[in-house]
Motif scaffolding. Structure first.
Motif, mmCIF file in Angstrom:
data_model
loop_
_atom_site.group_PDB
_atom_site.id
_atom_site.type_symbol
_atom_site.label_atom_id
_atom_site.label_comp_id
_atom_site.label_asym_id
_atom_site.label_seq_id
_atom_site.Cartn_x
_atom_site.Cartn_y
_atom_site.Cartn_z
ATOM 1 N N THR A 100 0.823 -1.210 0.000
ATOM 2 C CA THR A 100 0.000 0.000 0.000
ATOM 3 C C THR A 100 0.855 1.257 0.000
ATOM 4 O OG1 THR A 100 -1.800 -1.127 1.160
ATOM 5 C CG2 THR A 100 -1.778 1.271 1.286
ATOM 6 N N ILE A 101 1.844 1.324 0.905
ATOM 7 C CA ILE A 101 2.623 2.565 0.998
ATOM 8 C C ILE A 101 3.689 2.674 -0.085
ATOM 9 C CG2 ILE A 101 2.166 2.831 3.467
ATOM 10 C CD1 ILE A 101 5.112 2.074 3.968
ATOM 11 N N MET A 102 4.051 1.553 -0.710
ATOM 12 C CA MET A 102 5.092 1.565 -1.750
ATOM 13 C C MET A 102 4.526 1.695 -3.162
ATOM 14 S SD MET A 102 8.167 1.143 -0.489
ATOM 15 C CE MET A 102 8.764 0.873 1.154
ATOM 16 N N LYS A 103 3.241 1.488 -3.316
ATOM 17 C CA LYS A 103 2.651 1.453 -4.652
ATOM 18 C C LYS A 103 3.008 2.694 -5.476
ATOM 19 C CE LYS A 103 -1.723 0.431 -6.947
ATOM 20 N NZ LYS A 103 -1.904 1.430 -7.959
ATOM 21 N N GLY A 104 2.747 3.846 -4.920
ATOM 22 C CA GLY A 104 2.999 5.086 -5.651
ATOM 23 C C GLY A 104 4.463 5.289 -5.984
ATOM 24 N N VAL A 105 5.344 4.992 -5.037
ATOM 25 C CA VAL A 105 6.770 5.200 -5.291
ATOM 26 C C VAL A 105 7.280 4.215 -6.332
ATOM 27 C CG1 VAL A 105 7.884 3.770 -3.512
ATOM 28 C CG2 VAL A 105 8.906 5.910 -4.163
ATOM 29 N N CYS A 106 6.813 2.975 -6.278
ATOM 30 C CA CYS A 106 7.247 1.985 -7.280
ATOM 31 C C CYS A 106 6.789 2.382 -8.670
ATOM 32 C CB CYS A 106 6.730 0.596 -6.915
ATOM 33 S SG CYS A 106 7.527 -0.090 -5.444
ATOM 34 N N GLU A 107 5.567 2.851 -8.778
ATOM 35 C CA GLU A 107 5.057 3.300 -10.080
ATOM 36 C C GLU A 107 5.857 4.505 -10.581
ATOM 37 O OE1 GLU A 107 0.931 3.982 -9.228
ATOM 38 O OE2 GLU A 107 0.419 1.836 -9.410
ATOM 39 N N ALA A 108 6.145 5.440 -9.675
ATOM 40 C CA ALA A 108 6.920 6.628 -10.051
ATOM 41 C C ALA A 108 8.333 6.248 -10.484
ATOM 42 C CB ALA A 108 6.967 7.618 -8.888
ATOM 43 N N GLU A 109 8.959 5.327 -9.738
ATOM 44 C CA GLU A 109 10.305 4.876 -10.095
ATOM 45 C C GLU A 109 10.316 4.213 -11.469
ATOM 46 O OE1 GLU A 109 12.069 3.791 -5.669
ATOM 47 O OE2 GLU A 109 10.981 2.275 -6.780
ATOM 48 N N GLN A 110 9.339 3.357 -11.719
ATOM 49 C CA GLN A 110 9.280 2.666 -13.007
ATOM 50 C C GLN A 110 9.100 3.662 -14.149
ATOM 51 O OE1 GLN A 110 9.793 -0.645 -13.699
ATOM 52 N NE2 GLN A 110 10.407 -0.752 -11.562
ATOM 53 N N GLN A 111 8.220 4.642 -13.961
ATOM 54 C CA GLN A 111 7.996 5.641 -15.002
ATOM 55 C C GLN A 111 9.234 6.498 -15.207
ATOM 56 O OE1 GLN A 111 5.176 5.877 -17.045
ATOM 57 N NE2 GLN A 111 6.633 7.141 -18.182
ATOM 58 N N ALA A 112 9.867 6.902 -14.119
ATOM 59 C CA ALA A 112 11.073 7.728 -14.220
ATOM 60 C C ALA A 112 12.193 6.976 -14.939
ATOM 61 C CB ALA A 112 11.528 8.164 -12.827
ATOM 62 N N LEU A 113 12.347 5.696 -14.613
ATOM 63 C CA LEU A 113 13.391 4.901 -15.282
ATOM 64 C C LEU A 113 13.069 4.721 -16.760
ATOM 65 C CD1 LEU A 113 16.057 3.442 -15.004
ATOM 66 C CD2 LEU A 113 14.782 1.371 -14.428
ATOM 67 N N LYS A 114 11.820 4.435 -17.067
ATOM 68 C CA LYS A 114 11.406 4.286 -18.475
ATOM 69 C C LYS A 114 11.724 5.565 -19.256
ATOM 70 C CE LYS A 114 7.240 3.514 -21.258
ATOM 71 N NZ LYS A 114 7.113 4.812 -21.908
ATOM 72 N N ASP A 115 11.335 6.718 -18.697
ATOM 73 C CA ASP A 115 11.582 8.001 -19.358
ATOM 74 C C ASP A 115 13.082 8.259 -19.514
ATOM 75 O OD1 ASP A 115 8.827 8.308 -19.304
ATOM 76 O OD2 ASP A 115 8.847 9.781 -17.678
ATOM 77 N N THR A 116 13.847 7.932 -18.493
ATOM 78 C CA THR A 116 15.292 8.162 -18.532
ATOM 79 C C THR A 116 15.961 7.265 -19.565
ATOM 80 O OG1 THR A 116 15.254 8.825 -16.201
ATOM 81 C CG2 THR A 116 17.397 8.211 -17.136
ATOM 82 N N LEU A 117 15.544 5.990 -19.606
ATOM 83 C CA LEU A 117 16.154 5.064 -20.562
ATOM 84 C C LEU A 117 15.797 5.395 -22.006
ATOM 85 C CD1 LEU A 117 15.826 1.682 -18.647
ATOM 86 C CD2 LEU A 117 17.881 3.080 -18.990
ATOM 87 N N GLU A 118 14.755 6.162 -22.218
ATOM 88 C CA GLU A 118 14.440 6.630 -23.565
ATOM 89 C C GLU A 118 15.445 7.688 -24.016
ATOM 90 O OE1 GLU A 118 10.343 7.887 -23.543
ATOM 91 O OE2 GLU A 118 9.613 5.821 -23.353
ATOM 92 N N ARG A 119 16.084 8.358 -23.069
ATOM 93 C CA ARG A 119 17.046 9.420 -23.386
ATOM 94 C C ARG A 119 18.494 8.992 -23.238
ATOM 95 N NH1 ARG A 119 16.295 14.820 -20.450
ATOM 96 N NH2 ARG A 119 17.981 15.288 -21.867
ATOM 97 N N PHE A 120 18.769 8.065 -22.314
ATOM 98 C CA PHE A 120 20.146 7.712 -21.987
ATOM 99 C C PHE A 120 20.341 6.202 -22.019
ATOM 100 C CE2 PHE A 120 19.169 11.662 -19.777
ATOM 101 C CZ PHE A 120 20.190 12.487 -20.228
ATOM 102 N N SER A 121 21.569 5.798 -22.154
ATOM 103 C CA SER A 121 21.940 4.386 -22.151
ATOM 104 C C SER A 121 21.714 3.799 -20.757
ATOM 105 C CB SER A 121 23.419 4.260 -22.520
ATOM 106 O OG SER A 121 23.934 3.032 -22.106
ATOM 107 N N PRO A 122 21.353 2.518 -20.687
ATOM 108 C CA PRO A 122 21.234 1.866 -19.378
ATOM 109 C C PRO A 122 22.552 1.871 -18.598
ATOM 110 C CG PRO A 122 20.241 0.491 -21.076
ATOM 111 C CD PRO A 122 20.936 1.637 -21.770
#
Length: 148
Positions: free
Chosen positions: A102-124
């Motif tokens: 419950t308390i991690m749901k939002g942060v996990c979703e935000a982390e996944q979205q942030a990583l997805k967006d970052t990997l679209e711009r930069f190398s892993p």
């Protein structure tokens, strides 16, 4: 030696912004930052001792011990005997798993979205580079603490 002060400052500011938003998010979820950090640390499905969490996450042992005791009382954690050590293994109970989810749901979703967006711009490889930078800063500061 090159002066990388501006680059280091940008990295440190980025780290502090991340730490700050995790702090604010944990408060928003009704938790404190250290409880949140402990739950985050053990929410990977692997066994963890208090000592291991302290060493990996650089959280004082007394803090982890206090949080663990409180979460055991609340029914979110249980302590199991360690396999090859005196250290007990911290485990989420079913109620603890539900609470953590419950308390991690939002942060996990935000982390996944942030990583997805970052990997679209930069190398892993940026993850490996940042991990390397973190390890080197820790090594250098530990070495300097020993010199004092």
């Amino acid at each position: 030696m090159d002066d990388h002060s501006d680059a280091v400052r940008r990295l440190m500011l980025a780290i502090n912004r991340i730490d700050g938003i995790y702090y604010l998010f944990s408060k928003n979820q009704g938790s404190n930052e250290n409880t949140y950090a402990l739950l985050y640390a053990i929410n990977d499905g692997k066994p963890h001792s208090q000592k291991q969490v302290c060493e990996e996450w650089l959280i004082p042992k007394t803090t982890i011990n206090t949080i663990t005791r409180n979460l055991v009382k609340e029914g979110y954690l249980t302590l199991l005997p360690g396999t090859h050590t005196k250290e007990k293994t911290i485990c989420l109970t079913p109620a603890g798993k539900a609470y953590t989810e419950t308390i991690m749901k939002g942060v996990c979703e935000a982390e996944q979205q942030a990583l997805k967006d970052t990997l679209e711009r930069f190398s892993p490889e940026f993850i490996d580079a940042f991990d390397c930078f973190s390890a080197r800063v820790c090594e250098e500061l530990r070495r300097r603490m020993q010199e004092v």
